[in-house]
Motif scaffolding. Structure first.
Motif, PDB file in Angstrom:
ATOM      1  N   GLU A 179     -12.084 -24.220  33.866  1.00 35.51           N
ATOM      2  CA  GLU A 179     -12.110 -24.044  32.470  1.00 35.51           C
ATOM      3  C   GLU A 179     -12.518 -22.761  32.110  1.00 35.51           C
ATOM      4  OE1 GLU A 179     -14.598 -25.683  28.870  1.00 35.51           O
ATOM      5  OE2 GLU A 179     -14.230 -27.106  30.407  1.00 35.51           O
ATOM      6  N   GLN A 180     -11.760 -21.948  31.207  1.00 36.49           N
ATOM      7  CA  GLN A 180     -12.359 -20.653  30.847  1.00 36.49           C
ATOM      8  C   GLN A 180     -13.736 -20.309  30.620  1.00 36.49           C
ATOM      9  OE1 GLN A 180     -10.044 -18.348  28.399  1.00 36.49           O
ATOM     10  NE2 GLN A 180      -8.296 -19.276  28.703  1.00 36.49           N
ATOM     11  N   GLY A 181     -14.512 -19.423  31.355  1.00 34.83           N
ATOM     12  CA  GLY A 181     -15.739 -19.399  31.068  1.00 34.83           C
ATOM     13  C   GLY A 181     -16.869 -20.067  32.006  1.00 34.83           C
ATOM     14  N   ALA A 182     -16.007 -21.027  32.682  1.00 33.47           N
ATOM     15  CA  ALA A 182     -16.838 -21.953  33.343  1.00 33.47           C
ATOM     16  C   ALA A 182     -17.815 -21.428  34.422  1.00 33.47           C
ATOM     17  CB  ALA A 182     -16.137 -22.832  34.234  1.00 33.47           C
ATOM     18  N   ALA A 183     -17.238 -20.254  35.059  1.00 33.92           N
ATOM     19  CA  ALA A 183     -18.103 -19.656  36.014  1.00 33.92           C
ATOM     20  C   ALA A 183     -19.350 -18.805  35.353  1.00 33.92           C
ATOM     21  CB  ALA A 183     -17.394 -18.731  36.980  1.00 33.92           C
ATOM     22  N   LEU A 184     -19.077 -18.136  34.321  1.00 29.97           N
ATOM     23  CA  LEU A 184     -19.944 -17.338  33.589  1.00 29.97           C
ATOM     24  C   LEU A 184     -21.197 -18.350  32.976  1.00 29.97           C
ATOM     25  CD1 LEU A 184     -17.856 -15.201  31.424  1.00 29.97           C
ATOM     26  CD2 LEU A 184     -18.463 -14.987  33.791  1.00 29.97           C
ATOM     27  N   ARG A 185     -20.903 -19.513  32.463  1.00 29.97           N
ATOM     28  CA  ARG A 185     -21.790 -20.547  31.953  1.00 29.97           C
ATOM     29  C   ARG A 185     -22.681 -20.899  32.970  1.00 29.97           C
ATOM     30  NH1 ARG A 185     -17.537 -21.876  28.190  1.00 29.97           N
ATOM     31  NH2 ARG A 185     -16.752 -22.935  29.571  1.00 29.97           N
ATOM     32  N   ALA A 251      -0.961 -15.838  38.205  1.00 31.58           N
ATOM     33  CA  ALA A 251      -1.423 -17.413  38.005  1.00 31.58           C
ATOM     34  C   ALA A 251      -2.827 -17.579  37.497  1.00 31.58           C
ATOM     35  CB  ALA A 251      -0.714 -18.224  39.077  1.00 31.58           C
ATOM     36  N   LEU A 252      -3.713 -16.871  38.004  1.00 33.15           N
ATOM     37  CA  LEU A 252      -5.063 -17.048  38.137  1.00 33.15           C
ATOM     38  C   LEU A 252      -6.097 -15.898  37.494  1.00 33.15           C
ATOM     39  CD1 LEU A 252      -5.013 -19.089  41.539  1.00 33.15           C
ATOM     40  CD2 LEU A 252      -5.177 -20.018  39.081  1.00 33.15           C
ATOM     41  N   ALA A 253      -5.275 -15.205  36.633  1.00 30.91           N
ATOM     42  CA  ALA A 253      -5.849 -14.098  36.298  1.00 30.91           C
ATOM     43  C   ALA A 253      -7.383 -13.933  35.807  1.00 30.91           C
ATOM     44  CB  ALA A 253      -5.076 -13.105  35.540  1.00 30.91           C
ATOM     45  N   ASP A 254      -7.471 -15.061  34.951  1.00 32.13           N
ATOM     46  CA  ASP A 254      -8.721 -15.548  34.213  1.00 32.13           C
ATOM     47  C   ASP A 254      -9.833 -15.766  35.152  1.00 32.13           C
ATOM     48  OD1 ASP A 254      -9.141 -15.609  31.368  1.00 32.13           O
ATOM     49  OD2 ASP A 254      -7.098 -16.656  31.489  1.00 32.13           O
ATOM     50  N   GLN A 255      -9.606 -16.188  36.353  1.00 34.40           N
ATOM     51  CA  GLN A 255     -10.499 -16.605  37.214  1.00 34.40           C
ATOM     52  C   GLN A 255     -10.826 -15.450  38.222  1.00 34.40           C
ATOM     53  OE1 GLN A 255     -10.103 -20.139  39.987  1.00 34.40           O
ATOM     54  NE2 GLN A 255      -8.701 -20.968  38.444  1.00 34.40           N
ATOM     55  N   VAL A 256      -9.865 -14.489  38.426  1.00 30.11           N
ATOM     56  CA  VAL A 256     -10.339 -13.206  38.994  1.00 30.11           C
ATOM     57  C   VAL A 256     -11.171 -12.353  38.177  1.00 30.11           C
ATOM     58  CG1 VAL A 256      -9.460 -10.868  39.827  1.00 30.11           C
ATOM     59  CG2 VAL A 256      -8.103 -13.138  40.087  1.00 30.11           C
ATOM     60  N   PHE A 257     -10.860 -12.279  36.994  1.00 26.18           N
ATOM     61  CA  PHE A 257     -11.659 -11.495  36.052  1.00 26.18           C
ATOM     62  C   PHE A 257     -13.259 -12.209  35.762  1.00 26.18           C
ATOM     63  CE2 PHE A 257      -7.374 -10.161  33.800  1.00 26.18           C
ATOM     64  CZ  PHE A 257      -7.608  -9.001  34.249  1.00 26.18           C
ATOM     65  N   ARG A 294      -9.775 -12.869  26.250  1.00 25.35           N
ATOM     66  CA  ARG A 294     -11.357 -12.902  26.927  1.00 25.35           C
ATOM     67  C   ARG A 294     -12.380 -12.322  25.867  1.00 25.35           C
ATOM     68  NH1 ARG A 294     -11.750 -15.422  31.725  1.00 25.35           N
ATOM     69  NH2 ARG A 294     -13.719 -14.839  32.178  1.00 25.35           N
ATOM     70  N   ARG A 295     -12.172 -11.238  25.475  1.00 21.63           N
ATOM     71  CA  ARG A 295     -12.934 -10.459  24.456  1.00 21.63           C
ATOM     72  C   ARG A 295     -13.101 -11.265  23.284  1.00 21.63           C
ATOM     73  NH1 ARG A 295      -9.786  -5.803  26.247  1.00 21.63           N
ATOM     74  NH2 ARG A 295     -10.674  -4.785  27.929  1.00 21.63           N
ATOM     75  N   ARG A 296     -11.914 -11.812  22.879  1.00 18.89           N
ATOM     76  CA  ARG A 296     -12.107 -12.605  21.443  1.00 18.89           C
ATOM     77  C   ARG A 296     -12.914 -13.973  21.449  1.00 18.89           C
ATOM     78  NH1 ARG A 296      -6.476 -11.246  21.338  1.00 18.89           N
ATOM     79  NH2 ARG A 296      -6.022 -13.471  21.859  1.00 18.89           N
ATOM     80  N   ASN A 297     -12.753 -14.413  22.985  1.00 19.74           N
ATOM     81  CA  ASN A 297     -13.497 -15.497  23.292  1.00 19.74           C
ATOM     82  C   ASN A 297     -14.858 -15.361  23.578  1.00 19.74           C
ATOM     83  OD1 ASN A 297     -11.339 -17.104  22.308  1.00 19.74           O
ATOM     84  ND2 ASN A 297     -10.361 -17.561  24.356  1.00 19.74           N
ATOM     85  N   GLY A 298     -15.128 -14.309  23.602  1.00 21.19           N
ATOM     86  CA  GLY A 298     -16.694 -14.051  23.879  1.00 21.19           C
ATOM     87  C   GLY A 298     -17.020 -13.968  25.269  1.00 21.19           C
ATOM     88  N   LEU A 299     -16.103 -13.837  26.294  1.00 19.78           N
ATOM     89  CA  LEU A 299     -16.006 -13.912  27.920  1.00 19.78           C
ATOM     90  C   LEU A 299     -16.175 -12.443  28.253  1.00 19.78           C
ATOM     91  CD1 LEU A 299     -13.789 -17.039  28.215  1.00 19.78           C
ATOM     92  CD2 LEU A 299     -16.348 -16.900  28.112  1.00 19.78           C
ATOM     93  N   ALA A 370     -15.595 -16.887  41.767  1.00 19.25           N
ATOM     94  CA  ALA A 370     -15.701 -17.413  40.536  1.00 19.25           C
ATOM     95  C   ALA A 370     -15.758 -19.042  40.948  1.00 19.25           C
ATOM     96  CB  ALA A 370     -14.317 -17.111  39.731  1.00 19.25           C
ATOM     97  N   GLY A 371     -15.034 -19.493  42.026  1.00 18.87           N
ATOM     98  CA  GLY A 371     -15.084 -20.799  42.378  1.00 18.87           C
ATOM     99  C   GLY A 371     -16.424 -20.999  42.785  1.00 18.87           C
ATOM    100  N   ILE A 372     -17.060 -20.226  43.490  1.00 19.79           N
ATOM    101  CA  ILE A 372     -18.243 -20.564  44.338  1.00 19.79           C
ATOM    102  C   ILE A 372     -19.459 -20.468  43.148  1.00 19.79           C
ATOM    103  CG2 ILE A 372     -20.237 -19.590  45.902  1.00 19.79           C
ATOM    104  CD1 ILE A 372     -17.608 -18.339  47.359  1.00 19.79           C
ATOM    105  N   ALA A 373     -19.246 -19.637  42.320  1.00 19.78           N
ATOM    106  CA  ALA A 373     -20.287 -19.820  41.181  1.00 19.78           C
ATOM    107  C   ALA A 373     -20.250 -21.054  40.439  1.00 19.78           C
ATOM    108  CB  ALA A 373     -19.946 -18.806  40.082  1.00 19.78           C
ATOM    109  N   VAL A 374     -18.999 -21.787  40.436  1.00 16.49           N
ATOM    110  CA  VAL A 374     -18.891 -22.976  39.568  1.00 16.49           C
ATOM    111  C   VAL A 374     -19.545 -24.151  40.483  1.00 16.49           C
ATOM    112  CG1 VAL A 374     -17.371 -24.547  38.439  1.00 16.49           C
ATOM    113  CG2 VAL A 374     -17.488 -22.375  37.926  1.00 16.49           C
ATOM    114  N   ASN A 375     -18.772 -23.982  41.968  1.00 17.83           N
ATOM    115  CA  ASN A 375     -19.150 -25.227  42.516  1.00 17.83           C
ATOM    116  C   ASN A 375     -20.182 -25.074  43.526  1.00 17.83           C
ATOM    117  OD1 ASN A 375     -16.590 -26.661  41.613  1.00 17.83           O
ATOM    118  ND2 ASN A 375     -15.655 -24.769  42.610  1.00 17.83           N
ATOM    119  N   GLY A 376     -20.642 -24.070  43.711  1.00 19.11           N
ATOM    120  CA  GLY A 376     -21.752 -23.859  44.797  1.00 19.11           C
ATOM    121  C   GLY A 376     -21.489 -23.387  46.042  1.00 19.11           C
ATOM    122  N   GLY A 377     -22.328 -22.883  46.936  1.00 14.38           N
ATOM    123  CA  GLY A 377     -21.892 -22.292  48.245  1.00 14.38           C
ATOM    124  C   GLY A 377     -21.302 -23.221  49.182  1.00 14.38           C
TER     125      GLY A 377
END
Lengths: 595, 239
Positions: A179-185, A251-257, A294-299, A370-377
């Motif tokens: 989900e967008q912003g999941a890694a940041l949260r 395909a996955l730019a959001d996750q890269v950013f 992403r800027r508009r969505n506060g990410l 990004a995936g690791i930030a969400v799911n852990g090491g």
């Protein structure tokens, strides 16, 4: 033109923008006019020589006019395997312009260019920077007609520009729906230090090929006593046969950013850059829109997720230089300069962009982060081998039924991959692109992993109908073309390698020439300034090791062969003397030896 | 306790911030080099000064000295390979020593003698390069340029100008001058500039001074380059 240049420079008189400014001038005028250089020199307050140095460094800039349609055809070995040579001849005839030339009416110019990253959908090319795929005769007929009618690119049929992702085997990362912003949260929730601990625990190593541990790089950078730091994503995938970063960004730019933003939080960066290779211009607008959203969505931007967290990303386009994939050359290029690798130490983590601590990571590394930030090491470390955790995304091309993108846990065998992509009758595989290794059919049990076959992801398959020396020839030419020319061993050595390969392949080699070739390879490998030169001899070295007879069979059975054509050298003398009798000709060596 | 490195087994002290080249030269140990002069920022491009530091090849002119480093300099392997790198510099340009005004004063030639270079080894490139004799007092013979960037750095760092830059890529690397015409006469170079005198080969020469010093009485006619470098560059460094 004065107004146009004033317009693009605007109020931003920083020389760091030189590359981006030149890109716009080239795009508008199809060269960099003298007047533009003069004007820029004044506006940016830099010597004109500095501008010329940049223009002459990058393949996509020119000091003399190119055609209104700048047509470039990819020279990757995979394009050749798909019949590039015939197509190029056809194109020359159809357009009435020779390779390297501009047509007399100035409408079109034609040239070769290094791999454009469309190896799974070639033969490929670029027109005014935009990717052309799956070129064939009917496509070329269309293109020639459009050019001759001088139709603007916006009116060209979109299928000419269609770029497919071709994801055949998704794995841990490619299946990941975040989900967008999941890694940041997740970072906010877990804490910054704790997130770095997870990255460390994951065992993530840089996906560009060198494999430096990501957590250590980020930690080093965060510990530097500097106020400003930078996070840079290296999307300059120029290694022939690599195209996975193009797919990841499509395909996955959001996750890269998001991965970049996680990195920024950990190292304390307020500004990031995506260095996008010029060949991927077609992705530029789409990526800008994603950043805007992403800027508009506060990410992204100021006060991310209302947590007082500031970070923004700027996209910088390259201009045709493989060397800019080297991290310090990339930083030079970001600063608006020629992409010449720096002396190290200091490393970018201490002195990078504008001398400030900088992390440069591959697109895939940020995606994994990004995936690791969400799911852990553990999510990541649970897959792969002990020394190579997680998965690797491969760009597969060449002789197989399904060229495209494949993701595997590290430790996968070559055999498994060949089976999955439908490759039969395989002679060998070039793993890691020209700078990697050629693997013969005796080694298909070997594994992709840092401890066996390390790779940035390029995987080019050759079947038994292919000639290995043709491949080596193509790769050796590539390195000579892309050498930045800074250091002696690479500048001169890569061109010498090319000459020596020509000599052997064209049948002018004799007994000592393979030994001389190998000696030269070692010299270029051991003394070059950066990774380009240090790996430029790999195509020769890895095939010479496996197929020594292949090289020996091209040699003449004499102990010495002159380095040039003796009879050919007499041509001028014959013309001047107006003679063409037998006495005015000279045999090479054999005739004398048989006497 | 002062910090030390060893070069070919000899213990050499160094100060924080010194490169291996700095430390070596100060201690009277010569490491061959062409693109390095202690008065300018190190460049690290000619690669002649490559030494083995704890088993890894590094450019001595840019690599920082660090306590306990084990440096190899005069091994057969390094000397042989430095000779080949010098041969590369010869074949990529057009170097005809017997007819060059710089002969006897030329560092490229002197390094070649020092390394016992007796032939070109590699095939010659015979590049088509120009001579720029447009300026009244200074001339450039591009045939002899080895892209060391000493003139580039001297102009920027000593003369406060920007007369030169290296442009192009790969084997097409070339020296360009800061003038719309591309000619030296239209730049702001003066014959007294450091940049006009720094060229290690005969690529940048002062006009009307040719052969004032006869062949046989020139710098490297009686001394090897290692001795000259240690005498002159070390002094400058200590200033």
């Amino acid at each position: 033109m004065k107004q146009f240049i004033q317009g693009i420079v605007g109020n931003n008189h920083q020389a760091t923008h030189l590359l981006q400014i030149l890109r716009q001038i080239q795009s508008r005028y199809h060269y960099i006019p003298e007047a533009a250089i003069e004007q820029l020199s004044g506006l940016l307050n830099i010597p004109r020589t500095q501008i010329i140095g940049v223009v002459e460094f990058y393949s996509f800039f020119h000091l003399t006019p190119r055609g209104q349609y700048e047509l470039l055809i990819s020279d990757s070995i995979t394009d050749h395997m798909l019949g590039k040579k015939n197509l190029l001849d056809y194109l020359e005839n159809k357009l009435g312009v020779a390779v390297g030339e501009v047509r007399a009416d100035g409408v079109v110019s034609l040239d070769n260019t290094s791999c454009t990253g469309m190896c799974d959908q070639g033969p490929a090319g670029l027109v005014n920077g935009y990717a052309l795929t799956r070129l064939d005769r009917s496509g070329i007929d269309k293109i020639a007609a459009l050019i001759n009618q001088q139709k603007p690119l916006s009116e060209w049929p979109s299928e000419l520009f269609q770029v497919d992702d071709n994801i055949y085997k998704p794995g841990l990362l490619l299946n990941q729906q975040l989900e967008q912003g999941a890694a940041l949260r997740a970072v906010l929730q877990r804490g910054i230090k704790e997130t770095l601990t997870e990255i460390d625990k994951s065992g993530l190593r840089g996906r560009g090929g060198a494999g430096f541990k990501t957590a250590i790089k980020w930690q080093f950078c965060s510990e530097e006593q500097q106020a400003e730091r930078y996070a840079v994503c290296n999307a300059d995938e120029g290694e022939p046969g690599t195209f996975k970063d193009r797919v990841l960004l499509n395909a996955l730019a959001d996750q890269v950013f998001e991965g970049m933003t996680v990195c920024a939080a950990i190292i304390g960066a307020k500004q990031g850059f995506l260095y996008l290779r010029g060949e991927y211009l077609h992705l530029y607008d789409k990526l800008q829109n994603i950043l805007d959203r992403r800027r508009r969505n506060g990410l992204l931007g100021s006060n991310i997720l209302d947590a007082g967290w500031d970070f923004d990303i700027e996209i910088c386009l390259g201009a045709g230089a493989y060397i800019c994939g080297e991290e310090s050359a990339l930083i030079e290029s970001l600063e608006g300069k020629a992409g010449i690798p720096r002396n190290r130490p200091p490393y970018p983590v201490t002195q990078g962009y504008l001398g400030k601590p900088t992390v440069v990571n591959n697109v895939e590394t940020f995606l994994a982060a990004a995936g690791i930030a969400v799911n852990g090491g553990d999510w990541f470390a649970g897959i792969g081998t002990e020394k190579s955790k997680g998965t690797k995304i491969l760009s597969i091309s060449g002789d197989c039924a399904r060229p495209g993108i494949y993701e595997y846990p590290f430790g996968v065998t070559i055999q498994t991959i060949l089976h999955d992509c439908g490759a039969d009758d395989v002679l060998g595989v070039q793993v890691g692109g020209p700078s990697g290794s050629f693997i013969s059919d005796q080694e298909f049990e070997r594994k992709l992993a840092f401890e066996d076959l390390a790779t940035g992801g390029s995987f080019i398959i050759f079947n038994t109908s292919r000639n290995i020396l043709d491949m080596v020839h193509n790769f050796t030419d590539f390195f000579a073309h892309e050498s930045c020319g800074f250091c002696t061993p690479c500048r001169v050595g890569t061109s010498l390698l090319k000459k020596q390969m020509d000599k052997i392949v064209e049948g002018h080699g004799s007994a000592g020439d393979v030994v001389a070739l190998e000696e030269l390879c070692q010299l270029v490998k051991n003394y070059s300034h950066c990774g380009l030169g240090q790996t430029a001899a790999n195509p020769i070295l890895t095939t010479l090791e496996r197929y020594p007879d292949l090289y020996q069979s091209r040699l003449k059975e004499i102990s010495y062969e002159p380095g040039f054509d003796l009879d050919g050298a007499l041509e001028t003398a014959r013309r001047m003397a107006n003679r063409d009798d037998a006495g005015a000709h000279l045999a090479q060596i054999e005739a004398n030896e048989h006497e | 306790m002062s910090k030390t490195i060893t070069i070919d087994g000899k213990t050499i002290p160094f100060e924080e911030g010194q490169t291996i080249m700095d430390a070596a030269m100060a201690a009277g140990v010569y490491i061959p080099h062409l693109c390095h002069q202690p008065e300018f920022t190190p460049h690290g491009s000619c690669k002649l000064c490559t030494v083995k530091v704890n088993g890894r090849n590094c450019s001595a002119c840019t690599y920082p000295a660090m306590d306990g480093q084990d440096v190899l300099n005069e091994t057969k392997e390094l000397v042989d390979d430095r000779k080949k790198i010098t041969q590369m510099l010869f074949v990529e340009g057009n170097h005809f020593c017997p007819s060059c005004e710089k002969t006897g004063n030329c560092q490229l030639q002197a390094v070649a003698y020092h390394l016992n270079m007796l032939d070109n080894h590699f095939p010659l490139f015979y590049p088509d390069r120009e001579v720029d004799a447009s300026h009244a007092e200074v001339m450039i013979d591009h045939n002899r340029c080895i892209f060391c960037a000493l003139c580039v750095r001297a102009s920027q760092q000593t003369d406060g100008k920007d007369v030169f830059t290296l442009s192009g890529r790969g084997i097409h690397k070339h020296l360009v001058v800061n003038a719309q015409s591309g000619l030296l006469k239209d730049t702001d170079i003066d014959a007294t500039d450091r940049a006009a005198h720094i060229c290690p080969t005969g690529a940048i020469l002062i006009k009307r001074t040719g052969y004032q010093v006869p062949i046989g009485e020139r710098i490297y006619d009686h001394k090897q380059i290692d001795q000259v470098a240690l005498e002159t560059e070390h002094l400058k460094h200590g200033e």
